[in-house]
Design an enzyme around this catalytic site. Structure first.
Site, PDB file in Angstrom:
ATOM      1  N   TYR A 196       8.362  49.278 -36.929  1.00 29.68           N
ATOM      2  CA  TYR A 196       8.173  50.239 -35.827  1.00 29.68           C
ATOM      3  C   TYR A 196       8.114  49.513 -34.486  1.00 29.68           C
ATOM      4  CZ  TYR A 196       5.387  52.466 -32.264  1.00 29.68           C
ATOM      5  OH  TYR A 196       4.939  52.893 -31.047  1.00 29.68           O
ATOM      6  N   HIS A 197       7.243  48.495 -34.380  1.00 29.01           N
ATOM      7  CA  HIS A 197       7.111  47.790 -33.100  1.00 29.01           C
ATOM      8  C   HIS A 197       8.444  47.115 -32.733  1.00 29.01           C
ATOM      9  CE1 HIS A 197       2.711  48.177 -33.974  1.00 29.01           C
ATOM     10  NE2 HIS A 197       2.656  48.333 -32.663  1.00 29.01           N
ATOM     11  N   SER A 224       5.682  44.865 -36.651  1.00 28.21           N
ATOM     12  CA  SER A 224       6.105  45.802 -37.703  1.00 28.21           C
ATOM     13  C   SER A 224       7.523  46.251 -37.359  1.00 28.21           C
ATOM     14  CB  SER A 224       5.188  47.034 -37.739  1.00 28.21           C
ATOM     15  OG  SER A 224       5.395  47.833 -36.576  1.00 28.21           O
ATOM     16  N   LYS A 236      10.704  49.302 -30.705  1.00 26.99           N
ATOM     17  CA  LYS A 236      10.340  49.412 -29.280  1.00 26.99           C
ATOM     18  C   LYS A 236      10.888  48.206 -28.509  1.00 26.99           C
ATOM     19  CE  LYS A 236       7.861  53.216 -29.601  1.00 26.99           C
ATOM     20  NZ  LYS A 236       8.161  54.482 -28.964  1.00 26.99           N
ATOM     21  N   THR A 238       5.236  50.405 -26.366  1.00 25.56           N
ATOM     22  CA  THR A 238       3.963  50.070 -27.006  1.00 25.56           C
ATOM     23  C   THR A 238       3.489  48.699 -26.560  1.00 25.56           C
ATOM     24  OG1 THR A 238       2.882  49.697 -29.130  1.00 25.56           O
ATOM     25  CG2 THR A 238       5.212  49.170 -29.042  1.00 25.56           C
TER      26      THR A 238
HETATM   27  P1  NAD Z   1       4.035  61.850 -33.065  1.00 26.05           P
HETATM   28  O1  NAD Z   1       4.707  61.411 -34.309  1.00 26.05           O
HETATM   29  O2  NAD Z   1       2.825  62.697 -33.167  1.00 26.05           O
HETATM   30  O3  NAD Z   1       5.088  62.600 -32.112  1.00 26.05           O
HETATM   31  C1  NAD Z   1       6.446  62.232 -32.038  1.00 26.05           C
HETATM   32  C2  NAD Z   1       7.238  63.527 -32.038  1.00 26.05           C
HETATM   33  O4  NAD Z   1       8.631  63.200 -31.942  1.00 26.05           O
HETATM   34  C3  NAD Z   1       7.044  64.326 -33.319  1.00 26.05           C
HETATM   35  O5  NAD Z   1       6.700  65.659 -33.018  1.00 26.05           O
HETATM   36  C4  NAD Z   1       8.395  64.230 -34.024  1.00 26.05           C
HETATM   37  O6  NAD Z   1       8.698  65.409 -34.769  1.00 26.05           O
HETATM   38  C5  NAD Z   1       9.348  64.017 -32.860  1.00 26.05           C
HETATM   39  N1  NAD Z   1      10.576  63.286 -33.216  1.00 26.05           N
HETATM   40  C6  NAD Z   1      10.676  62.108 -33.881  1.00 26.05           C
HETATM   41  N2  NAD Z   1      11.970  61.780 -34.031  1.00 26.05           N
HETATM   42  C7  NAD Z   1      12.706  62.755 -33.439  1.00 26.05           C
HETATM   43  C8  NAD Z   1      14.087  62.992 -33.274  1.00 26.05           C
HETATM   44  N3  NAD Z   1      14.997  62.166 -33.791  1.00 26.05           N
HETATM   45  N4  NAD Z   1      14.484  64.093 -32.604  1.00 26.05           N
HETATM   46  C9  NAD Z   1      13.569  64.963 -32.090  1.00 26.05           C
HETATM   47  N5  NAD Z   1      12.245  64.813 -32.236  1.00 26.05           N
HETATM   48  C10 NAD Z   1      11.823  63.713 -32.912  1.00 26.05           C
HETATM   49  O7  NAD Z   1       3.717  60.513 -32.227  1.00 26.05           O
HETATM   50  P2  NAD Z   1       2.806  60.338 -30.934  1.00 26.05           P
HETATM   51  O8  NAD Z   1       1.558  59.713 -31.357  1.00 26.05           O
HETATM   52  O9  NAD Z   1       2.804  61.577 -30.164  1.00 26.05           O
HETATM   53  O10 NAD Z   1       3.650  59.242 -30.159  1.00 26.05           O
HETATM   54  C11 NAD Z   1       4.624  59.622 -29.216  1.00 26.05           C
HETATM   55  C12 NAD Z   1       5.279  58.375 -28.646  1.00 26.05           C
HETATM   56  O11 NAD Z   1       4.276  57.558 -28.029  1.00 26.05           O
HETATM   57  C13 NAD Z   1       5.955  57.520 -29.712  1.00 26.05           C
HETATM   58  O12 NAD Z   1       7.188  57.037 -29.231  1.00 26.05           O
HETATM   59  C14 NAD Z   1       4.988  56.382 -29.919  1.00 26.05           C
HETATM   60  O13 NAD Z   1       5.670  55.226 -30.290  1.00 26.05           O
HETATM   61  C15 NAD Z   1       4.328  56.250 -28.564  1.00 26.05           C
HETATM   62  N6  NAD Z   1       2.967  55.721 -28.654  1.00 26.05           N
HETATM   63  C16 NAD Z   1       2.003  56.386 -29.381  1.00 26.05           C
HETATM   64  C17 NAD Z   1       0.724  55.846 -29.465  1.00 26.05           C
HETATM   65  C18 NAD Z   1      -0.372  56.493 -30.271  1.00 26.05           C
HETATM   66  O14 NAD Z   1      -1.450  55.892 -30.433  1.00 26.05           O
HETATM   67  N7  NAD Z   1      -0.179  57.699 -30.795  1.00 26.05           N
HETATM   68  C19 NAD Z   1       0.435  54.651 -28.790  1.00 26.05           C
HETATM   69  C20 NAD Z   1       1.436  53.999 -28.073  1.00 26.05           C
HETATM   70  C21 NAD Z   1       2.702  54.549 -28.010  1.00 26.05           C
HETATM   71  N1  USQ Z   2      -7.138  48.989 -38.399  1.00 25.58           N
HETATM   72  C1  USQ Z   2      -8.324  48.839 -39.097  1.00 25.58           C
HETATM   73  N2  USQ Z   2      -8.751  49.883 -39.858  1.00 25.58           N
HETATM   74  C2  USQ Z   2      -8.087  51.075 -39.928  1.00 25.58           C
HETATM   75  C3  USQ Z   2      -6.893  51.224 -39.205  1.00 25.58           C
HETATM   76  C4  USQ Z   2      -6.440  50.155 -38.455  1.00 25.58           C
HETATM   77  O1  USQ Z   2      -8.962  47.798 -39.045  1.00 25.58           O
HETATM   78  O2  USQ Z   2      -8.546  51.972 -40.649  1.00 25.58           O
HETATM   79  C5  USQ Z   2      -6.647  47.883 -37.538  1.00 25.58           C
HETATM   80  C6  USQ Z   2      -5.226  47.446 -37.844  1.00 25.58           C
HETATM   81  O3  USQ Z   2      -5.189  46.449 -38.817  1.00 25.58           O
HETATM   82  C7  USQ Z   2      -4.750  46.972 -36.471  1.00 25.58           C
HETATM   83  C8  USQ Z   2      -5.540  47.806 -35.496  1.00 25.58           C
HETATM   84  O4  USQ Z   2      -6.623  48.381 -36.213  1.00 25.58           O
HETATM   85  O5  USQ Z   2      -5.105  45.636 -36.274  1.00 25.58           O
HETATM   86  C9  USQ Z   2      -4.745  48.926 -34.842  1.00 25.58           C
HETATM   87  O6  USQ Z   2      -4.160  49.747 -35.838  1.00 25.58           O
HETATM   88  P1  USQ Z   2      -3.727  51.256 -35.498  1.00 25.58           P
HETATM   89  O7  USQ Z   2      -3.231  51.874 -36.753  1.00 25.58           O
HETATM   90  O8  USQ Z   2      -4.817  51.935 -34.775  1.00 25.58           O
HETATM   91  O9  USQ Z   2      -2.571  51.033 -34.419  1.00 25.58           O
HETATM   92  P2  USQ Z   2      -1.068  50.516 -34.571  1.00 25.58           P
HETATM   93  O10 USQ Z   2      -0.625  50.387 -35.962  1.00 25.58           O
HETATM   94  O11 USQ Z   2      -0.934  49.290 -33.715  1.00 25.58           O
HETATM   95  O12 USQ Z   2      -0.217  51.675 -33.906  1.00 25.58           O
HETATM   96  C10 USQ Z   2      -0.738  52.596 -32.953  1.00 25.58           C
HETATM   97  C11 USQ Z   2       0.247  53.763 -32.870  1.00 25.58           C
HETATM   98  C12 USQ Z   2       1.590  53.230 -32.345  1.00 25.58           C
HETATM   99  C13 USQ Z   2       1.362  52.522 -31.028  1.00 25.58           C
HETATM  100  C14 USQ Z   2       0.327  51.417 -31.150  1.00 25.58           C
HETATM  101  C15 USQ Z   2      -0.059  50.851 -29.819  1.00 25.58           C
HETATM  102  O13 USQ Z   2       0.420  54.361 -34.157  1.00 25.58           O
HETATM  103  O14 USQ Z   2       2.480  54.326 -32.169  1.00 25.58           O
HETATM  104  O15 USQ Z   2       2.568  51.968 -30.567  1.00 25.58           O
HETATM  105  O16 USQ Z   2      -0.890  51.991 -31.694  1.00 25.58           O
HETATM  106  S1  USQ Z   2      -0.449  49.131 -29.913  1.00 25.58           S
HETATM  107  O17 USQ Z   2      -1.352  48.915 -31.038  1.00 25.58           O
HETATM  108  O18 USQ Z   2      -1.096  48.785 -28.652  1.00 25.58           O
HETATM  109  O19 USQ Z   2       0.795  48.414 -30.101  1.00 25.58           O
END
Ligand code: NAD
Ligand code: USQ
Length: 458
Positions: A232-233, A230, A236, A192
């Site tokens: 979560y972050h 967070s 990563k 991320t």
């Molecule tokens: P998502 O939650 O929709 O998909 C993740 C999938 O992984 C789910 O289907 C879940 O069931 C599966 N999973 C989780 N833990 C598992 C485990 N222990 N064993 C097997 N399966 C498991 O999330 P996404 O939005 O598709 O994100 C996928 C990846 O991309 C994540 O690692 C996330 O951190 C990264 N990412 C997502 C975004 C975003 O905006 N969605 C942005 C940056 C990075």
């Molecule tokens: N935000 C708002 N209003 C909303 C939702 C979010 O102002 O209704 C703001 C948040 O405070 C934050 C920003 O928008 O400052 C981004 O929030 P987000 O929920 O869109 O994204 P984030 O929590 O950072 O997480 C998402 C994905 C995560 C991925 C990350 C990439 O859920 O899996 O890793 O984006 S990044 O942000 O580049 O780290």
């Protein structure tokens, strides 16, 4: 009594980062004809066996279909934990996603191509993971299988602990399993942008490594310092240390993709059949900012800008996520190379500018509400994405106004009866102070506009 949106509506400055130029030719295709495999974005025609961990998720499912469509042999692994979390939260994808079995059957009918599905918990069912890797002997393993919502990871001690155990445990298991299976599989991990922090480098964020001068004047190029915002972050960041160790110790070939916020829903493959539809998260925990704003705009709900909206973040469309994954699997590091790191974003944009764009498109006002997150109220963000661009990526950007709104309008119009307005406001708070600041937000105060309700299908 709780108040609806105690915060005031703000006058949002006109977005400066959007170009008015139309790029509708690059928006999501709606053809009902199967998209046949061509060479990858970089022109490579090499076909690979790819295991997709987390292939049932928002990024993993469209990526699985895209890779299969490009002629790669795809095997999905997922424990369906994301679907279970929806049940726990009392929420659901706005789009009605089919079961994994129905999804892969539909893909076979539409494309003639087979995708295998295995329900395995990567963090807990280690022996099954090793056996699968031994049996399939993949060229690449794409690792999406983590708990990915920052708000969910900050909800309470249980979700913090689950996020660390699941994400770090799964990544460690993957490295151990590749070593135990004795298969030279290239790991492509979804990291991320948040590992870097926001605006902490004092300039452009490089791709993974940064030049530093160590005490004594020695020059070095090291992993960019970790600045998670967070739990979560933070997982990563911990993953990145694991990748560094296993590359050095066991010569694993690893690519870490520091991805920005993914927006959009469908791709040229997921629109081919209703049963292939991608998930769409809109709730306060899993919905990400741009998709939330688009959904709120279409539903007539004031856009939920947290704090001042001065947060700047990286964005990428879901179709480009899939293309980047193919570029990564087609360009693996050589054995012995350090971990390859790409920044997977198309552009950066401020939250209030994203809100301004959606407000202009929908006529719905943007409202600042107290920020549930402990984060900088305003930050600059300058990020290099030269590596993917040099491999041929020409990403969709936020100025695709027609594409942006038409896709979400179509989704929301079709599935609006599935939207629970009580799920829209933030439901997780970074610490006690943030929770207190948000105490007056009342989830039940959110109402869909009347003409949206009128159109609700039976
Ligand atoms: P998502 O939650 O929709 O998909 C993740 C999938 O992984 C789910 O289907 C879940 O069931 C599966 N999973 C989780 N833990 C598992 C485990 N222990 N064993 C097997 N399966 C498991 O999330 P996404 O939005 O598709 O994100 C996928 C990846 O991309 C994540 O690692 C996330 O951190 C990264 N990412 C997502 C975004 C975003 O905006 N969605 C942005 C940056 C990075
Ligand atoms: N935000 C708002 N209003 C909303 C939702 C979010 O102002 O209704 C703001 C948040 O405070 C934050 C920003 O928008 O400052 C981004 O929030 P987000 O929920 O869109 O994204 P984030 O929590 O950072 O997480 C998402 C994905 C995560 C991925 C990350 C990439 O859920 O899996 O890793 O984006 S990044 O942000 O580049 O780290």
């Amino acid at each position: 009594m709780k108040l609806f949106y105690t915060a005031i509506a703000v006058l949002l400055p006109v977005a400066t980062s959007f170009s008015p130029a139309s790029i509708s030719s690059r928006t999501v295709a709606t053809s009902t004809t199967a998209i046949h495999a061509e060479n990858g974005v970089n022109g490579s025609a090499e076909k690979k066996k790819v295991i997709i961990l987390g292939g049932d998720g928002f990024c993993g499912w469209p990526t699985s279909l895209y890779l299969s469509d490009q002629g790669h042999d795809v095997v999905i692994v997922d424990n369906l934990s994301r679907r279970k979390i929806d049940l726990d939260l009392g929420c659901d994808s706005l789009t009605p996603i089919s079961s994994p079995e129905t999804r892969v059957q539909a893909w076979k009918e539409v494309s003639g191509k087979e995708i295998k599905f295995h329900n395995i918990d990567v963090a807990k069912e280690y022996d099954l993971l090793v056996q699968l890797i031994k049996d399939e002997k993949p060229d690449s393993i794409v690792h999406f299988a983590e708990q990915r919502a920052a708000p969910y990871s900050q909800k309470n001690a249980k979700t913090k602990r689950y996020t660390v155990d699941n994400n770090v445990g799964g990544s460690n298991n993957l490295c151990c399993a590749i070593i135990d299976a004795d298969v030279d599989a290239h790991i492509v991990h979804l990291g991320t942008m948040g590992v870097y922090g926001y605006g902490t480098s004092g300039g452009e964020i490089p791709e993974g490594y940064i030049d530093v001068t160590l005490p004594g004047g020695r020059e070095a190029n090291i992993l960019h310092p970790a600045h998670p915002g967070s739990v979560y972050h933070a997982t990563k960041c911990m993953d990145a240390i694991l990748w560094q160790f296993y590359q050095k110790n066991d010569q694993l070939r690893i690519t870490d993709l520091h991805q920005g916020i993914v927006w959009g829903t469908n791709t040229p493959q997921t629109v081919l059949d209703e049963r292939l539809i991608n998930r769409f998260d809109y709730d306060g925990d899993y919905g990400t900012v741009l998709n939330r704003f688009l959904m709120q705009g279409a539903m007539g709900v004031p856009l939920t800008v947290y704090g001042t909206g001065g947060q700047t973040r990286g964005f990428i469309h879901v179709t480009d996520t899939a293309k980047c994954i193919e570029l990564a699997i087609n360009n693996p590091p050589a054995t012995g190379d350090r971990v390859e790191i790409f920044n997977q974003i198309a552009e950066t944009c401020r939250v209030r500018d994203v809100a301004e764009l959606v407000a202009k498109l929908t006529g719905v006002e943007a409202k600042c509400i107290p920020n549930p997150r402990q984060e900088a109220a305003e930050n600059e963000l300058d990020v290099s994405n030269r590596k993917f661009c040099s491999l041929g990526l020409d990403p969709v950007t936020l100025d695709a106004e027609d594409g942006l709104f038409s896709e979400v309008t179509a989704i929301v119009t079709k599935y609006k009866s599935r939207c629970d307005p009580k799920m829209i406001l933030p439901a997780s708070f970074w610490n006690k102070a943030r929770a207190e600041e948000c105490a007056d937000l009342d989830p039940s105060s959110i109402k869909l506009k009347d003409d949206v309700k009128d159109k609700v299908e039976p």
